[in-house]
Design a protein around this motif. Structure first.
Motif, short mmCIF file in Angstrom:
data_model
loop_
_atom_site.label_atom_id
_atom_site.label_comp_id
_atom_site.label_asym_id
_atom_site.label_seq_id
_atom_site.Cartn_x
_atom_site.Cartn_y
_atom_site.Cartn_z
N LEU A 87 -19.13 -25.44 19.62
CA LEU A 87 -19.37 -25.12 21.02
C LEU A 87 -19.14 -23.64 21.30
N PRO A 88 -19.90 -23.06 22.21
CA PRO A 88 -19.58 -21.70 22.65
C PRO A 88 -18.39 -21.75 23.61
N TYR A 89 -17.77 -20.61 23.83
CA TYR A 89 -16.71 -20.55 24.84
C TYR A 89 -17.35 -20.80 26.21
N ALA A 90 -16.83 -21.80 26.91
CA ALA A 90 -17.37 -22.15 28.21
C ALA A 90 -16.28 -22.82 29.02
N GLU A 91 -16.21 -22.53 30.30
CA GLU A 91 -15.15 -23.04 31.15
C GLU A 91 -15.10 -24.57 31.12
N VAL A 93 -14.89 -26.53 28.73
CA VAL A 93 -15.49 -27.16 27.56
C VAL A 93 -14.87 -26.63 26.28
N ARG A 94 -14.77 -25.29 26.18
CA ARG A 94 -14.04 -24.68 25.07
C ARG A 94 -13.33 -23.46 25.61
N PRO A 95 -12.00 -23.46 25.61
CA PRO A 95 -11.24 -22.35 26.19
C PRO A 95 -11.51 -21.04 25.47
N GLY A 96 -11.60 -19.98 26.23
CA GLY A 96 -11.85 -18.66 25.69
C GLY A 96 -12.64 -17.84 26.68
N VAL A 97 -12.91 -16.60 26.33
CA VAL A 97 -13.67 -15.72 27.21
C VAL A 97 -15.15 -16.06 27.08
N PRO A 98 -15.79 -16.55 28.15
CA PRO A 98 -17.19 -16.94 28.05
C PRO A 98 -18.08 -15.75 27.70
N ASP A 99 -19.06 -16.02 26.86
CA ASP A 99 -20.06 -15.04 26.47
C ASP A 99 -21.40 -15.61 26.89
N ALA A 100 -21.98 -15.05 27.97
CA ALA A 100 -23.22 -15.61 28.53
C ALA A 100 -24.34 -15.65 27.50
N ALA A 101 -24.45 -14.60 26.69
CA ALA A 101 -25.52 -14.57 25.69
C ALA A 101 -25.33 -15.65 24.64
N VAL A 103 -23.74 -18.49 25.05
CA VAL A 103 -24.00 -19.79 25.70
C VAL A 103 -25.49 -20.05 25.74
N GLU A 104 -26.27 -19.06 26.14
CA GLU A 104 -27.72 -19.24 26.22
C GLU A 104 -28.32 -19.49 24.84
N GLU A 105 -27.82 -18.79 23.84
CA GLU A 105 -28.30 -19.00 22.47
C GLU A 105 -28.00 -20.42 22.00
N PHE A 106 -26.80 -20.90 22.35
CA PHE A 106 -26.43 -22.27 21.98
C PHE A 106 -27.39 -23.27 22.59
N PHE A 107 -27.64 -23.17 23.88
CA PHE A 107 -28.51 -24.14 24.53
C PHE A 107 -29.95 -24.03 24.08
N THR A 108 -30.40 -22.84 23.79
CA THR A 108 -31.76 -22.69 23.26
C THR A 108 -31.92 -23.48 21.97
N GLY A 109 -30.93 -23.36 21.10
CA GLY A 109 -30.98 -24.10 19.84
C GLY A 109 -30.85 -25.59 20.03
#
Length: 385
Positions: A87-91, A93-101, A103-109
């Protein structure tokens, strides 16, 4: 079943004889995504639900959306999960500093995967349900609080429920009937060999894990040391395990235990084991003593008897179900020992106070060791020794 409940479930239901209603299966399911972040224990709680999905949709590829720890544990391991995606860092869902790029790459895949079914096993859904919906799966199931986004089929999220049963109820929405009620994880020959090389010796092995994510769930080092000394005095080898964060407590346990039982085999491997080596060591133990923590849940999954130290609220959500091979020692504390705030609502409807004092310190080492002694004998009998 009332009309409102039927609408919530999104279909007719048959009552399972094991846990929750089981709805009609979805058709033509070839790709399944299961969302379950968190720690080792969270993954273990999800395994019976994944087994149920595998039995219901035997031709489907099951992808776990999880953490690096989960991916490392599952890599090349036999079981119902086909592969793990990190998982990418996301509020929420996975603790950490979110990285918008990222997250978008993850969902694209993930959208390219064209999942037929997405399963949310990650809490009440305030953050995880919107996350799941972005996978654009044909069907979605999960749990939800009243203020969470709706999925195709959901069950209400009620905080005080065993996590294994919660996950089984969720997959029941997809027509999956329980195959087992306890997590099971196969240990590889390489892990067994690595543990044998690390440990040596032939005497019964008692494992101790002193860590827990929430410091209030930690039993004092002096109490673990008292159990270690008793076990070593009775002829067992004792090994303390954990990650880097547990190393200081492990060293203190060894120091105190050896002071009471000098010349015995008590040592720490905390911070010194890979995840695979830890899995093998846990399997080698006749019994593991630990707090409500990932290694205790992992030990149970690989078939090792356990003695768990639990605050009463945690045993409802995460305690072992059986008592032949697993024992629990409960602390019935319901208020913070410092400020008196009601701790039974923490994580549900109230904010946590700032105090980290142990809620389980009153559990008595002599009582714990009685179960250690009994389960050691049971373990050796089951293993033909």
């Amino acid at each position: 079943m009332g009309s409102e409940t039927r609408a919530e479930f999104g279909g007719s239901a048959e009552q399972s004889r094991l846990v929750g209603p089981v709805l009609e299966r979805f058709r033509n399911v070839r790709r399944i995504a299961v969302l379950r972040g968190g720690g080792l224990g969270d993954l273990m709680f999800a395994l019976p639900a994944v087994e149920a999905l595998r039995a219901t949709y035997p031709e489907a590829a099951i992808t776990l959306l999880g953490t690096p720890l989960s991916a490392a544990l599952l890599k090349d391991r036999p079981g119902p999960i086909s592969r793990a995606e990190i998982l990418p860092y996301a509020e929420g869902v996975r603790p950490g500093v979110p990285d918008a790029a990222a997250v978008e790459e993850f969902f694209t895949g993930m959208v390219r995967e064209k999942f037929d079914l997405a399963v949310q096993l990650h809490g009440g859904g305030r953050n995880s349900n919107p996350f799941l919906l972005r996978l654009e799966a044909r069907h979605t199931v999960g749990s939800r609080t009243a203020d969470a986004a709706a999925l195709e089929r959901t069950i209400p999220y009620v905080y005080y429920q065993h996590e294994v049963f919660r996950a089984l109820e969720v997959v029941g929405l997809a027509g999956a009937e329980p195959q087992s009620l306890e997590p099971r994880l196969e240990v590889t020959p390489e892990e067994t060999a690595a543990a044998t090389e690390r440990l040596g010796g032939t005497a019964p092995l008692v494992g101790i894990h002193p860590g827990a994510t929430d410091p209030r769930r930690r039993w004092p080092a002096s109490s673990f040391a008292a159990v270690a000394a008793l076990a070593a005095g009775d002829g067992s080898r004792v090994v303390v395990v954990g990650d880097d964060g547990d190393a200081a407590a492990a060293d203190e346990i060894v120091r105190l235990a050896l002071a009471s039982a000098p010349g015995t085999d008590i040592r720490s491997l905390a911070g010194k084991l890979s995840l695979g080596e830890l899995t093998g060591v846990l399997e080698a133990c006749a019994v593991l003593v630990g707090n409500d923590s990932g290694p205790r849940h992992l030990a149970q999954a690989v078939g090792t008897p356990t003695v768990g130290i639990y605050w009463i609220g945690n045993v409802i959500n995460a305690g072992a179900l059986g008592r032949t091979l697993h024992r629990v020692h409960l602390s019935w504390v319901t208020v913070c020992p410092v400020c008196g705030v009601d701790v039974t609502q923490v994580g549900w409807t109230a904010e946590r106070c700032e105090h980290d004092d142990s809620l389980v310190h009153a559990v008595r080492p002599a009582d714990v060791y009685e179960d250690v002694r009994e389960l050691t004998a049971t373990s050796l009998l089951l293993r033909g020794r």
